[in-house]
Design an enzyme around this catalytic site. Structure first.
Site, PDB file in Angstrom:
ATOM      1  N   HIS A   1       0.838  -1.210   0.000  1.00  0.00           N
ATOM      2  CA  HIS A   1       0.000   0.000   0.000  1.00  0.00           C
ATOM      3  C   HIS A   1       0.875   1.265   0.000  1.00  0.00           C
ATOM      4  O   HIS A   1       0.583   2.238  -0.697  1.00  0.00           O
ATOM      5  CB  HIS A   1      -0.870   0.048   1.260  1.00  0.00           C
ATOM      6  CG  HIS A   1      -1.893  -1.030   1.374  1.00  0.00           C
ATOM      7  ND1 HIS A   1      -1.813  -2.041   2.304  1.00  0.00           N
ATOM      8  CD2 HIS A   1      -3.038  -1.257   0.677  1.00  0.00           C
ATOM      9  CE1 HIS A   1      -2.859  -2.835   2.189  1.00  0.00           C
ATOM     10  NE2 HIS A   1      -3.612  -2.394   1.195  1.00  0.00           N
TER      11      HIS A   1
ATOM     12  N   LYS B   1      -1.672  -7.025  -7.936  1.00  0.00           N
ATOM     13  CA  LYS B   1      -1.807  -8.314  -7.234  1.00  0.00           C
ATOM     14  C   LYS B   1      -3.197  -8.915  -7.466  1.00  0.00           C
ATOM     15  O   LYS B   1      -3.313 -10.096  -7.763  1.00  0.00           O
ATOM     16  CB  LYS B   1      -1.576  -8.102  -5.736  1.00  0.00           C
ATOM     17  CG  LYS B   1      -1.906  -9.315  -4.883  1.00  0.00           C
ATOM     18  CD  LYS B   1      -1.480  -9.090  -3.449  1.00  0.00           C
ATOM     19  CE  LYS B   1      -2.283  -8.056  -2.731  1.00  0.00           C
ATOM     20  NZ  LYS B   1      -3.634  -8.481  -2.349  1.00  0.00           N
TER      21      LYS B   1
ATOM     22  N   ARG C   1      -4.094 -10.202   4.170  1.00  0.00           N
ATOM     23  CA  ARG C   1      -4.611 -11.513   4.563  1.00  0.00           C
ATOM     24  C   ARG C   1      -3.505 -12.560   4.743  1.00  0.00           C
ATOM     25  O   ARG C   1      -3.805 -13.666   5.177  1.00  0.00           O
ATOM     26  CB  ARG C   1      -5.665 -11.996   3.577  1.00  0.00           C
ATOM     27  CG  ARG C   1      -6.972 -11.202   3.711  1.00  0.00           C
ATOM     28  CD  ARG C   1      -8.066 -11.806   2.858  1.00  0.00           C
ATOM     29  NE  ARG C   1      -9.371 -11.262   3.140  1.00  0.00           N
ATOM     30  CZ  ARG C   1     -10.060 -10.473   2.319  1.00  0.00           C
ATOM     31  NH1 ARG C   1      -9.550 -10.103   1.168  1.00  0.00           N
ATOM     32  NH2 ARG C   1     -11.258 -10.041   2.667  1.00  0.00           N
TER      33      ARG C   1
END
Ligand code: PAF
Length: 232
Positions: free
Chosen positions: A37, A151, A189
């Site tokens: 990010h 991604k 995750r």
């Protein structure tokens, strides 16, 4: 960095920048930020004079048995990382702020051709939830460009399509995946993986990368490639 929680505050600040002729880049996220990010924010800063990010764990993109309730909410730590990355404005709305009516009563955006295949085949509401919230965020932030990681490739394709179909005047920039040193794509995750799963996860990328290299080298026996990949 300024943090705002309402659409009115976001719009007021963006309007000031627009009047001053600034170019605005937007990075939508669900928080629990990692280096991937932050790389998006860095890329945004290279392409625009003002950068806006959002943190919103969007209920409409989680299926009934998915991890909406348990999804990590780490706003203070995220905000510290965004300050360090030089972000100008963080938008962190509430669920009622984004969805003032019951979810089932709200207008939804669906990208039919791309939402039911691949990952969407097992997550029937996911891409419509993503398309809806991204459309709302685009209308709220009104950026010139928006950046997404490569991604989630299908996710990026869905967003490119909705921008084309709904005529959003926004350039969508896909940014290459940031990986751990062993090749695993960075993801919020990944924290869900057990030690055993974490140890084998990089093999997936290594195998796909090896198959891609073989294809680029001219291999056209797809069955042989698939069989070899299964033995990795
Ligand atoms: O990629 C994500 O984190 C989310 O799907 C997004 C784009 C922020 C929409 O909720």
């Amino acid at each position: 960095m300024q943090t705002v929680h309402t659409v009115a505050e976001l719009r007021a600040q963006v309007a000031v920048w627009r009047r001053a002729g600034e170019r605005i880049a937007f990075v939508p996220t669900m928080g629990n930020l990692h280096r991937g990010h932050i790389h998006l924010v860095e890329q945004a800063r290279q392409r625009a004079s003002r950068t806006v990010a959002s943190i919103f764990v969007n209920p409409t993109q989680f299926g009934p048995n998915e991890d909406f309730a348990g999804y990590p909410r780490t706003l203070d730590a995220d905000a510290r990382q965004l300050v360090a990355a030089g972000l100008d404005l963080l938008f962190a709305p509430s669920v009622p702020g984004m969805y003032p009516r019951p979810l089932a009563a709200m207008t939804q955006v669906t990208v039919p051709e791309l939402s039911g295949i691949l990952c969407g085949a097992s997550r029937p509401i996911h891409f419509s939830g993503v398309a809806t919230v991204v459309s709302k965020l685009f209308n709220m932030a009104q950026p010139d460009i928006a950046l997404f990681g490569e991604k989630d490739w299908q996710h990026l394709m869905v967003i490119r399509r909705l921008v084309a179909d709904l005529d959003f005047p926004i350039d969508i920039i896909g940014v290459p995946t940031v990986r751990e040193t062993d090749g695993l794509a960075m993801s919020s995750r990944n924290a869900y993986l057990s030690a055993e799963e974490r140890a084998v996860a990089p093999i997936l990328y290594a195998t796909l990368a090896a198959s891609a290299a073989r294809l680029r080298g001219g291999e056209r026996n797809y069955q042989r490639l698939a069989d070899e990949a299964k033995t990795q």
